[in-house]
Scaffold this active site. Structure first.
Site, PDB file in Angstrom:
ATOM      1  N   HIS A  23       0.850  -1.192   0.000  1.00 32.36           N
ATOM      2  CA  HIS A  23       0.000   0.000   0.000  1.00 32.36           C
ATOM      3  C   HIS A  23       0.887   1.244   0.000  1.00 32.36           C
ATOM      4  O   HIS A  23       0.788   2.100   0.878  1.00 32.36           O
ATOM      5  CB  HIS A  23      -0.957   0.022   1.194  1.00 32.36           C
ATOM      6  N   HIS A  79     -11.712  -8.464  -6.893  1.00 32.01           N
ATOM      7  CA  HIS A  79     -11.340  -7.185  -6.295  1.00 32.01           C
ATOM      8  C   HIS A  79     -10.530  -6.412  -7.327  1.00 32.01           C
ATOM      9  O   HIS A  79      -9.706  -6.996  -8.040  1.00 32.01           O
ATOM     10  CB  HIS A  79     -10.520  -7.477  -5.035  1.00 32.01           C
ATOM     11  N   GLU A  81      -8.321  -3.861  -6.837  1.00 29.52           N
ATOM     12  CA  GLU A  81      -7.041  -3.299  -6.421  1.00 29.52           C
ATOM     13  C   GLU A  81      -5.917  -3.906  -7.258  1.00 29.52           C
ATOM     14  O   GLU A  81      -5.965  -5.080  -7.630  1.00 29.52           O
ATOM     15  CB  GLU A  81      -6.828  -3.574  -4.929  1.00 29.52           C
ATOM     16  N   ASP A  83      -2.955  -5.042  -6.894  1.00 31.97           N
ATOM     17  CA  ASP A  83      -2.204  -6.247  -6.535  1.00 31.97           C
ATOM     18  C   ASP A  83      -2.983  -7.508  -6.903  1.00 31.97           C
ATOM     19  O   ASP A  83      -2.427  -8.604  -6.916  1.00 31.97           O
ATOM     20  CB  ASP A  83      -1.863  -6.258  -5.040  1.00 31.97           C
ATOM     21  N   HIS A 145     -11.933  -5.462   1.796  1.00 29.50           N
ATOM     22  CA  HIS A 145     -11.928  -4.182   2.507  1.00 29.50           C
ATOM     23  C   HIS A 145     -12.193  -3.003   1.568  1.00 29.50           C
ATOM     24  O   HIS A 145     -11.990  -1.836   1.966  1.00 29.50           O
ATOM     25  CB  HIS A 145     -10.591  -3.979   3.230  1.00 29.50           C
ATOM     26  N   ASP A 164      -9.379 -10.865  -0.035  1.00 30.69           N
ATOM     27  CA  ASP A 164      -8.450 -10.412   1.000  1.00 30.69           C
ATOM     28  C   ASP A 164      -8.754 -11.001   2.375  1.00 30.69           C
ATOM     29  O   ASP A 164      -7.875 -11.003   3.248  1.00 30.69           O
ATOM     30  CB  ASP A 164      -8.465  -8.883   1.085  1.00 30.69           C
ATOM     31  N   TYR A 192      -2.422  -8.644   9.641  1.00 31.16           N
ATOM     32  CA  TYR A 192      -3.227  -8.298   8.465  1.00 31.16           C
ATOM     33  C   TYR A 192      -4.601  -7.789   8.899  1.00 31.16           C
ATOM     34  O   TYR A 192      -5.077  -6.750   8.437  1.00 31.16           O
ATOM     35  CB  TYR A 192      -3.359  -9.532   7.580  1.00 31.16           C
ATOM     36  N   HIS A 225      -3.836 -13.474  -0.708  1.00 27.98           N
ATOM     37  CA  HIS A 225      -2.456 -13.306  -0.255  1.00 27.98           C
ATOM     38  C   HIS A 225      -2.131 -14.389   0.773  1.00 27.98           C
ATOM     39  O   HIS A 225      -2.972 -14.746   1.606  1.00 27.98           O
ATOM     40  CB  HIS A 225      -2.237 -11.934   0.395  1.00 27.98           C
TER      41      HIS A 225
END
Length: 610
Positions: A23, A79, A81, A83, A145, A164, A192, A225
């Protein structure tokens, strides 16, 4: 590298052994991470997620070794994002037009990242795709999230692809939970959760309950992850349920920064005081400038209480402490106690700043904090030791309140992000995604929703802060000594007979004087009284002469009265109430007068103009 996960599923992601920040620079990843992508081979071929952009070409090249890319029927983007989705542009150069199944919010985030109008197929909870002998079932998971987040479930193999949730930033050679170090695994899992998912704990609890209600068998949980949960996969679900419910262990964490070791010596003496009365509690100390911020946040997440310390610099706090304070405010910890401390040389604002910040961050602040001049001497260290003991007593007093449930009305769900609001009407604005009340809909069967005492306290606290307070200098005398402090909890009970009540922290030096002599003076400050607030509110009479340079007279009852005030009262204690960290003194007023027609100072005015 790829490996078989189950009969139909192959892992085709990337292990990032070198990653140390995530992040941007916000999250430390001491043990690296992985970007998990999963290839499902049935009559239809599905790819779930990709990898971070820097590894996009490597990912596509490796994927070609697993399958002819043209045979991929569907892509699932749990998701948006980067990554998770970073290899989509490279992949879709090879297979343009391949449908991407995702939530409506994911379309927005993917378009926002890549500015491409790909073949998006919007799905909602309960939608499914038949792959042949198996089905993929979609479950929206907004704000876990991001607003676009979702899970998906593979029937037959009974695998939950949890995005996540249930993940960790943990690079490992063996990618299953039964093959890695359990201490490392669970530390990274709680880190996390504590650093990323804490603000959404209520949503975590609700989503787990929703998924459980589907009664789907779960043989494996595959997050985006870290390692895959194949041995007793629901163990991490049970942990999340614990962590989501205002989690705390028997731990007190002390976080401080220090310039010339004065605040460090205070922290160490406070820790000794805590251990002197509670040998079972775990006490951990962290210098915030020399410790990893996210590791500190993890320990705060685990703690039932924290103490935050900083010396004063430029009428503020040291930058490492300011950063921690900003972080914990955003994370919204619940059901945790706190207090502040710090050394200073002349002005001493840091403790008040930290006390206010902790309260605004949602902590139950037990007292007004502790300040000591310069490098603490033996007397000051004894004050710190006593402060630690009293802090533990305050925890015990605060813990006597039962966390019982009481009815509060209906549930309202934000249709954009899934936030749940409790009350008779929806909120004006969603606190998570910012939409107005028109985007909320009632949740069926929610007419008798209940909340715990802790939840009620968090709801009531903002309203409590709307109460109007004055600012007063409370004075007293003991023998030939005088002392005073700033306070805002002074209020009239009756006018005839004239009676007032004053709340004083038990740690304060003035409290000793009042307990000893029973006499009190109240100087009501005007709007120009900022310097007096600082002089009497930012230091302790144990180690400074507060009345030096201040004009005052000794009142009829023996307590000093400031000349620079708009009015004053004198009185004697006629009763008192133990309020845990404070004593509420009931005062019979014996004298008083108006000294100026100026407007009195309010606490809000002082904070706005200080």
């Amino acid at each position: 590298m790829s490996f078989k996960v189950s009969e139909h599923v192959t892992w085709v992601g990337k292990i990032d052994w070198e990653l140390r920040k995530f992040h941007g620079e916000e999250l430390s990843t001491h043990r690296g991470s992985s970007y998990n992508s999963y290839l499902i081979k049935d009559e239809k071929i599905v790819l779930i997620d990709t990898v971070w952009g820097p590894f996009a070409k490597e990912f596509v090249d490796n994927l070609k070794k697993e399958i002819d890319l043209s045979k991929i029927d569907y892509i699932i983007a749990n998701h948006g994002e980067t990554d998770h989705s970073g290899a989509l542009p490279e992949l879709l150069k090879e297979i343009p037009g391949t449908p991407i199944y995702c939530t409506a919010n994911a379309v927005k985030s993917l378009k926002g990242h890549y500015h491409q109008d790909w073949n998006f197929q919007i799905v909602k909870t309960g939608d499914k795709i038949n792959l042949g002998s198996t089905d993929i079932i979609f479950v929206e998971a907004p704000m876990l999230h991001w607003p676009d987040s979702m899970f998906c479930y593979l029937t037959g193999d009974n695998i939950l692809f949890s995005n996540d949730a249930f993940g960790q930033h943990y690079a490992a050679e063996h990618m299953f939970n039964d093959l890695v170090d359990q201490d490392e695994l669970y530390y990274e899992a709680i880190k996390y959760y504590g650093n990323i998912l804490t603000p959404f704990s209520k949503l975590v609890e609700n989503k787990i309950n929703e998924v459980v209600s589907f009664k789907l068998p779960v043989n494996m949980i595959c997050p985006s992850h870290g390692i895959i949960w194949r041995k007793d996969p629901l163990q991490i679900v049970n942990k999340y349920m614990q962590w989501a419910q205002d989690y705390q262990e028997n731990q007190i964490t002390i976080v401080y920064d220090t310039m010339w070791y004065g605040t460090r010596r205070m922290a160490e003496a406070i820790a000794e005081g805590i251990k002197s009365v509670d040998s079972q509690v775990t006490v951990k100390l962290f210098n915030s400038a020399r410790s990893d911020r996210n590791d500190i946040i993890t320990e705060i997440f685990k703690s039932k209480a924290i103490l935050m310390g900083s010396p004063t610099i430029n009428k503020g706090v040291l930058s490492s402490i300011a950063g921690i304070m900003e972080e914990i405010k955003g994370l919204g910890f619940k059901n945790k106690k706190a207090a502040a401390f710090g050394a200073y040389g002349w002005s001493g604002e840091s403790v008040n700043i930290l006390t206010t910040g902790l309260s605004e961050a949602g902590f139950n602040v037990l007292n007004d904090g502790l300040k000591e001049l310069w490098n603490p001497d033996n007397e000051a260290r004894e004050n710190c030791f006593r402060f630690g003991k009293t802090f533990v007593s305050g925890l015990e007093s605060a813990s006597t309140v039962k966390n019982e449930e009481t009815p509060i009305g209906r549930q309202w769900k934000c249709t954009v992000c899934g936030y749940i609001h409790f009350g008779d009407t929806p909120p004006d604005v969603c606190p998570l995604c910012g939409v107005d009340s028109s985007k909320f809909e009632p949740v069926d069967g929610s007419a008798t929703v209940k909340e715990t005492h802790t939840e009620k306290q968090e709801r009531v606290k903002p309203a409590l802060f709307k109460m109007s307070y004055g600012l007063y200098i409370i004075t007293s005398a003991k023998g030939d000594k005088i002392n005073g402090q700033c306070a805002n909890t002074a209020f009239q009970i009756t006018s005839d007979p004239a009676t007032v009540a004053i709340g004083i922290n038990k740690n304060n030096y003035t409290h000793e004087f009042i307990e000893s002599s029973g006499i009190i003076g109240i100087s009501i400050l005007g709007k120009q009284g900022h310097d007096l607030v600082r002089k009497f509110g930012y230091s302790s009479g144990r180690n400074t002469e507060k009345f030096t340079g201040v004009s005052y007279k000794i009142g009829n009852g023996g307590a000093p009265i400031l000349e620079d005030c708009v009015a004053y009262l004198e009185g004697k204690v006629i009763n008192k109430m133990d309020c845990g960290t404070h004593t509420l003194f009931l005062i019979e007023v014996t004298n008083g007068d108006i000294k100026s027609d100026s407007e009195p100072m309010t606490y809000d005015y002082f904070r706005a103009t200080k």
